[in-house]
Design a protein around this motif. Structure first.
Motif, PDB file in Angstrom:
ATOM      1  N   GLN A   1      -0.903  -1.180   0.045  1.00  0.00           N
ATOM      2  CA  GLN A   1      -0.096  -1.527   1.221  1.00  0.00           C
ATOM      3  C   GLN A   1      -1.033  -1.973   2.345  1.00  0.00           C
ATOM      4  O   GLN A   1      -2.131  -1.445   2.479  1.00  0.00           O
ATOM      5  CB  GLN A   1       0.729  -0.320   1.657  1.00  0.00           C
ATOM      6  CG  GLN A   1       1.619   0.197   0.523  1.00  0.00           C
ATOM      7  CD  GLN A   1       2.278   1.500   0.881  1.00  0.00           C
ATOM      8  OE1 GLN A   1       3.368   1.483   1.417  1.00  0.00           O
ATOM      9  NE2 GLN A   1       1.611   2.606   0.606  1.00  0.00           N
TER      10      GLN A   1
ATOM     11  N   VAL B   1       3.696  -6.073   7.638  1.00  0.00           N
ATOM     12  CA  VAL B   1       3.432  -4.970   6.710  1.00  0.00           C
ATOM     13  C   VAL B   1       3.722  -5.472   5.302  1.00  0.00           C
ATOM     14  O   VAL B   1       4.794  -6.028   5.050  1.00  0.00           O
ATOM     15  CB  VAL B   1       4.324  -3.743   7.017  1.00  0.00           C
ATOM     16  CG1 VAL B   1       4.032  -2.610   6.041  1.00  0.00           C
ATOM     17  CG2 VAL B   1       4.147  -3.278   8.444  1.00  0.00           C
TER      18      VAL B   1
ATOM     19  N   GLN C   1      -0.304   7.887   5.047  1.00  0.00           N
ATOM     20  CA  GLN C   1      -1.250   7.254   4.131  1.00  0.00           C
ATOM     21  C   GLN C   1      -2.667   7.224   4.730  1.00  0.00           C
ATOM     22  O   GLN C   1      -2.834   7.225   5.945  1.00  0.00           O
ATOM     23  CB  GLN C   1      -0.802   5.829   3.805  1.00  0.00           C
ATOM     24  CG  GLN C   1       0.577   5.748   3.176  1.00  0.00           C
ATOM     25  CD  GLN C   1       0.635   6.446   1.844  1.00  0.00           C
ATOM     26  OE1 GLN C   1      -0.250   6.296   1.014  1.00  0.00           O
ATOM     27  NE2 GLN C   1       1.677   7.239   1.641  1.00  0.00           N
TER      28      GLN C   1
ATOM     29  N   ALA D   1       9.201  -0.021   7.322  1.00  0.00           N
ATOM     30  CA  ALA D   1       8.020  -0.292   6.486  1.00  0.00           C
ATOM     31  C   ALA D   1       6.754   0.204   7.182  1.00  0.00           C
ATOM     32  O   ALA D   1       5.871   0.783   6.545  1.00  0.00           O
ATOM     33  CB  ALA D   1       7.910  -1.782   6.172  1.00  0.00           C
TER      34      ALA D   1
ATOM     35  N   LEU E   1       4.247   4.053   6.271  1.00  0.00           N
ATOM     36  CA  LEU E   1       2.817   4.194   5.971  1.00  0.00           C
ATOM     37  C   LEU E   1       2.265   5.558   6.383  1.00  0.00           C
ATOM     38  O   LEU E   1       1.166   5.931   5.986  1.00  0.00           O
ATOM     39  CB  LEU E   1       2.020   3.073   6.642  1.00  0.00           C
ATOM     40  CG  LEU E   1       2.325   1.676   6.116  1.00  0.00           C
ATOM     41  CD1 LEU E   1       1.659   0.621   6.982  1.00  0.00           C
ATOM     42  CD2 LEU E   1       1.906   1.542   4.665  1.00  0.00           C
TER      43      LEU E   1
ATOM     44  N   HIS F   1      -5.872  -1.627   5.010  1.00  0.00           N
ATOM     45  CA  HIS F   1      -5.299  -1.354   3.695  1.00  0.00           C
ATOM     46  C   HIS F   1      -5.079   0.149   3.508  1.00  0.00           C
ATOM     47  O   HIS F   1      -5.947   0.952   3.828  1.00  0.00           O
ATOM     48  CB  HIS F   1      -6.239  -1.854   2.593  1.00  0.00           C
ATOM     49  CG  HIS F   1      -6.377  -3.339   2.562  1.00  0.00           C
ATOM     50  ND1 HIS F   1      -5.838  -4.110   1.562  1.00  0.00           N
ATOM     51  CD2 HIS F   1      -6.984  -4.207   3.418  1.00  0.00           C
ATOM     52  CE1 HIS F   1      -6.111  -5.387   1.792  1.00  0.00           C
ATOM     53  NE2 HIS F   1      -6.811  -5.462   2.918  1.00  0.00           N
TER      54      HIS F   1
ATOM     55  N   ARG G   1       4.254  -4.163   1.605  1.00  0.00           N
ATOM     56  CA  ARG G   1       4.537  -2.959   0.817  1.00  0.00           C
ATOM     57  C   ARG G   1       5.296  -3.357  -0.433  1.00  0.00           C
ATOM     58  O   ARG G   1       6.263  -4.102  -0.351  1.00  0.00           O
ATOM     59  CB  ARG G   1       5.403  -1.963   1.597  1.00  0.00           C
ATOM     60  CG  ARG G   1       4.706  -1.385   2.806  1.00  0.00           C
ATOM     61  CD  ARG G   1       5.516  -0.284   3.424  1.00  0.00           C
ATOM     62  NE  ARG G   1       5.456   0.867   2.527  1.00  0.00           N
ATOM     63  CZ  ARG G   1       6.345   1.839   2.512  1.00  0.00           C
ATOM     64  NH1 ARG G   1       7.384   1.804   3.315  1.00  0.00           N
ATOM     65  NH2 ARG G   1       6.230   2.852   1.694  1.00  0.00           N
ATOM     66  N   GLN G   2       4.854  -2.847  -1.560  1.00  0.00           N
ATOM     67  CA  GLN G   2       5.543  -3.063  -2.830  1.00  0.00           C
ATOM     68  C   GLN G   2       5.820  -4.548  -3.081  1.00  0.00           C
ATOM     69  O   GLN G   2       6.905  -4.941  -3.487  1.00  0.00           O
ATOM     70  CB  GLN G   2       6.831  -2.242  -2.882  1.00  0.00           C
ATOM     71  CG  GLN G   2       6.553  -0.761  -2.748  1.00  0.00           C
ATOM     72  CD  GLN G   2       7.791   0.080  -2.567  1.00  0.00           C
ATOM     73  OE1 GLN G   2       8.851  -0.404  -2.205  1.00  0.00           O
ATOM     74  NE2 GLN G   2       7.634   1.371  -2.802  1.00  0.00           N
TER      75      GLN G   2
END
Length: 135
Positions: free
Chosen positions: A94, A50, A74, A67, A71, A90, A52-53
């Motif tokens: 993320q 994953v 989303q 993590a 999601l 996607h 993320r950020q």
């Protein structure tokens, strides 16, 4: 009709991730379908990374499960599939990414996508289709 990379996977675009289920030695990602009869699920026999950020969380990392669960809810904005890439889903900036090394593959299947109203499904295996680089 032959295999076309990303043809089925891209049907996730616009759908919301509503559930992550940890099942003994694999993970299921479940998506809201556009109609009640369509509830796609991606079974990940190879656990996904994953992103993320700006950080990549790998299976076994202390925050990996958080993590992945983070999601929810989303919406899928893009999918990618191809040799050397594997599978990417996607959610804006993320990403859920499945592309193991040969050493990480200890199962006959990498992932399976099913649950579409028309009955279509796809199984990804080492050395086939988008994972032919794992031969």
């Amino acid at each position: 009709m032959g295999y076309l990379p990303n043809e089925l996977l891209q049907r996730l675009v616009g759908l919301r991730l509503y559930s992550v289920q940890f099942v003994m030695d694999y993970v299921q990602l479940r998506f809201d379908g556009p109609v009640a009869s369509e509830m796609p699920v991606l079974n990940c026999d190879v656990l996904p990374a994953v992103v993320r950020q700006g950080r990549t969380y790998l299976p076994g990392d202390p925050d990996w499960a958080d993590a992945l669960v983070g999601l929810i809810p989303q919406t899928v904005t893009k999918t990618c599939e191809g040799t050397g890439t594997g599978i990417e889903i996607h959610f804006g900036d993320q990403v859920v990414h499945i592309h193991p090394t040969r050493e990480q593959v200890d199962t006959a299947e990498i992932a399976m996508l099913s649950g579409f109203g028309d009955g279509r499904w796809m199984v990804w295996r080492p050395s086939e289709d988008s994972f032919e680089d794992l031969a």
